[in-house]
Design a protein around this motif. Structure first.
Motif, PDB file in Angstrom:
ATOM      1  N   LEU A 497      77.714  11.087 111.768  1.00 32.44           N
ATOM      2  CA  LEU A 497      79.064  10.638 111.425  1.00 32.44           C
ATOM      3  C   LEU A 497      79.034   9.160 111.019  1.00 32.44           C
ATOM      4  N   ALA A 498      78.279   8.361 111.788  1.00 32.31           N
ATOM      5  CA  ALA A 498      78.216   6.923 111.495  1.00 32.31           C
ATOM      6  C   ALA A 498      77.599   6.683 110.122  1.00 32.31           C
ATOM      7  N   VAL A 499      76.515   7.388 109.825  1.00 31.20           N
ATOM      8  CA  VAL A 499      75.861   7.199 108.516  1.00 31.20           C
ATOM      9  C   VAL A 499      76.853   7.528 107.397  1.00 31.20           C
ATOM     10  N   ARG A 500      77.547   8.648 107.570  1.00 31.88           N
ATOM     11  CA  ARG A 500      78.491   9.069 106.527  1.00 31.88           C
ATOM     12  C   ARG A 500      79.613   8.043 106.377  1.00 31.88           C
ATOM     13  N   LEU A 501      80.124   7.555 107.488  1.00 34.75           N
ATOM     14  CA  LEU A 501      81.179   6.537 107.409  1.00 34.75           C
ATOM     15  C   LEU A 501      80.705   5.327 106.614  1.00 34.75           C
ATOM     16  N   LEU A 502      79.437   4.975 106.836  1.00 36.65           N
ATOM     17  CA  LEU A 502      78.907   3.782 106.172  1.00 36.65           C
ATOM     18  C   LEU A 502      78.554   4.036 104.711  1.00 36.65           C
ATOM     19  N   LYS A 554      86.322   4.247 118.543  1.00 38.01           N
ATOM     20  CA  LYS A 554      86.034   3.411 117.368  1.00 38.01           C
ATOM     21  C   LYS A 554      85.581   4.265 116.190  1.00 38.01           C
ATOM     22  N   LEU A 555      84.766   5.262 116.483  1.00 36.70           N
ATOM     23  CA  LEU A 555      84.347   6.165 115.394  1.00 36.70           C
ATOM     24  C   LEU A 555      85.567   6.904 114.828  1.00 36.70           C
ATOM     25  N   ALA A 556      86.457   7.301 115.738  1.00 41.81           N
ATOM     26  CA  ALA A 556      87.669   8.006 115.291  1.00 41.81           C
ATOM     27  C   ALA A 556      88.527   7.068 114.434  1.00 41.81           C
TER      28      ALA A 556
END
Ligand code: ARG
Length: 578
Positions: A497-502, A554-556
């Motif tokens: 999820l973090a990679v995709r957000l970035l 924070k991810l949300a």
């Protein structure tokens, strides 16, 4: 944060250190599968082949890996298969980037070197109603405009309205006729009828036709009264079109109208100049430019008419002038046109002349971002049941009706105001998203059923997912500043999820480069799927401890902001509850 650019630079440096000539590209890409890491360089095979060392590809790849400076950025870099380099990003590094993205007003997107970019889009015709044929240009163009603006470019919207030409003689003649009969209000309101009636009179009534021809001459010579009549036609049409733009949440306004008429005064000089440059020649009374790179059926250089025997200028002449104006006067660094693919040859001819005449230097790209047609389920151009062209107003009305059914089916007791708001946002969003999510270069089948579902790559799905994320945030009872502590990426789902957000910045950079909003749609859909999977597997509000709860919040939060911003770039709104 643009991870793609960062890794490309790093790999490029490693290639240089390994003695590979600068011209070779290691082709860093987002990996297609997680087994291959987050990013992959898959150009090493091609490089070693070009260097004449195909047997030692693996060795070359290993050498590059040993020279790659990714300390702190990657947790693992491996050589796979015949010579792919797989890069797995380090969670700790991702954590820092997520925190930075959260504290940046633009979700971590860096500022670009601003360019002045002219975008030609929508371009409906006067005295005609906008129909489905104008939808794609209008909404794909607008999504690109929003994306370029977000990245920091200076964007000039150019609505190249079809507001000039010999048909205005007959339209003015008809307007005069109905004005004297005091039927004007009724008739002009229905533009389609107005045009049809004008044409009918023109064809059957020689006196009317004669008047019409006189009006053309008068209008072109700047006669005040004719100008006023013409202005009225333009204003009435554009006032109706503005309503459609507003309903569609398209950012065009009256100020963006730069119609064909705008360039009319430039045309005599253009023709004279093309003649002086030896590009245009007289041929049987008309003025033509012969282009070697376009051949006619006989295999001869194709002739493009730029002025007719009777002195009239053509659509091509206007497009030559308009490209020149956009460069010379608007100072464009880049000029983009959203026009359907059937006009490709027309544009290529106009631009070949523009380049030969030196009106726009090669350093300023002229880009035709073409698109295919909207088809019905039968695979033929999308029409009404009786075979007529579908007007945009009708299409939008139907979308609202269908959205209303969908929402009341799910939530029969919604209050009227809220229902109305949702109907607008979902109905209009559904049409736009269905179109924007298709690769623009091909035809696509317009299917009401597929676009109004809560499942799959649709707007209701995305908007619903957005409300779920915002509801988690609301239920947490924390406002954004209260969500403190570090982001911790522990599980595979969180890391993905973090990679995709970035990858938001690299996604919109692609959209800005290619004018392909479907890339952003795919990204947002993927992000939504990743968030849903994360959310289903791991408790956020009931996480084992407060630190983990805040990290997940924070991810949300970043997911919610990215979805909202991403949909906004597509010209689609979100709701907090549905
Ligand atoms: N009005 C034209 C049409 O409806 C489109 C104009 C596109 N823009 C241009 N610069 N030619 O087909």
């Amino acid at each position: 944060m643009n991870i793609h650019t960062l890794l490309s630079v790093k790999v490029f440096q490693a290639l240089a250190a390994a003695g590979v000539p600068e011209a070779y590209n290691a082709q860093v890409r987002q990996s297609a599968k997680i087994e291959f890491g987050d990013y992959q360089a898959n150009g090493i095979m091609a490089i070693s082949k070009k260097l004449g060392m195909p047997t030692s590809t693996q060795q070359l790849a290993k050498k590059i890996v040993s020279l790659l400076e990714l300390d702190g950025i990657a947790r693992k870099v491996e050589v796979a298969g015949p010579g792919f380099i797989n890069i797995f990003l380090a969670p700790q590094w991702l954590e820092v980037q997520i925190t930075e993205a959260l504290s940046s007003p633009r979700l971590g997107a860096a500022h670009v070197i601003p360019q002045t970019i002219v975008v030609d889009y929508s371009a409906p015709n006067v005295a005609k109603e906008m129909h489905v044929g104008h939808l794609r240009s209008t909404i794909i163009g607008d999504a690109t405009v929003r994306t370029l603006t977000f990245l920091g470019h200076n964007v000039i919207r150019a609505n190249h309205v079809g507001d000039w030409g010999t048909q205005f003689g007959m339209l003015i003649a008809h307007l005069k006729k109905i004005q004297s009969n005091a039927e004007e209000k009724m008739q002009l309101f229905n533009l389609e009828n107005f045009y049809r009636e004008a044409k009918k009179n023109y064809d059957k009534d020689p006196f009317f036709a004669e008047c019409a021809r006189n009006y053309v001459v008068k209008l072109q010579s700047g006669d005040d009264h004719c100008r006023q009549m013409w202005r009225k036609l333009v204003d009435v049409t554009m006032a109706q079109n503005q309503k459609i733009y507003d309903r569609l949440n398209v950012s065009l306004t009256h100020n963006d109208i730069m119609g064909e008429s705008f360039y009319n005064d430039m045309l005599p000089d253009i023709v004279a100049d093309l003649k002086a440059k030896g590009l245009a020649v007289e041929s049987e009374g008309a003025t033509m430019v012969f282009l070697d790179n376009f051949k006619n059926k006989e295999g001869e250089a194709m002739g493009v008419i730029i002025q007719k025997k009777d002195g009239a200028y053509l659509y091509t002449t206007t497009d030559i002038a308009c490209a020149k104006y956009r460069y010379e006067t608007l100072k464009a660094d880049r000029i983009i046109y959203y026009i359907d693919s059937r006009q490709h040859q027309h544009l290529m001819q106009a631009w070949t002349i523009v380049r030969k005449a030196g009106y726009v230097p090669e350093s300023v790209p002229l880009e035709h971002h073409m698109f295919g047609m909207m088809l019905g389920k039968d695979g033929k151009p999308f029409k009404t049941r009786t075979g007529a062209t579908v007007k945009l107003t009708e299409l939008l009305n139907e979308a609202l009706e269908r959205a209303r059914c969908l929402i009341t089916g799910k939530n029969p007791n919604m209050n009227a105001d809220e229902l109305e708001q949702l109907v607008q946002i979902i109905g209009i969003g559904a049409i736009k998203y269905a179109d924007l999510s298709k690769n623009r270069t091909t035809n696509y089948v317009f299917d009401w059923d597929n676009m109004l579902k809560f499942k799959g790559n649709t707007v209701p799905y995305m908007q619903y997912a957005y409300t779920r994320v915002s509801s988690v945030l609301k239920r947490s009872g924390q406002d954004e500043q209260q969500i403190t502590g570090n982001v911790q990426l522990i599980t595979e789902q969180e890391i993905q999820l973090a990679v995709r957000l970035l990858q938001f910045e690299e996604t919109i950079t692609t959209v800005a480069r290619d004018g392909t909003p479907h890339v952003l749609c795919d990204y947002l859909y993927d992000l939504t799927v990743l968030f849903s999977s994360f959310y289903e597997h791991y408790p956020i509000l009931n996480a084992e401890n407060k630190a983990l709860c805040h990290s997940r919040l924070k991810l949300a939060l970043l997911t919610a902001r990215t979805l909202k911003q991403g949909l906004n770039l597509l010209g689609i709104n979100t709701v907090e509850r549905m």
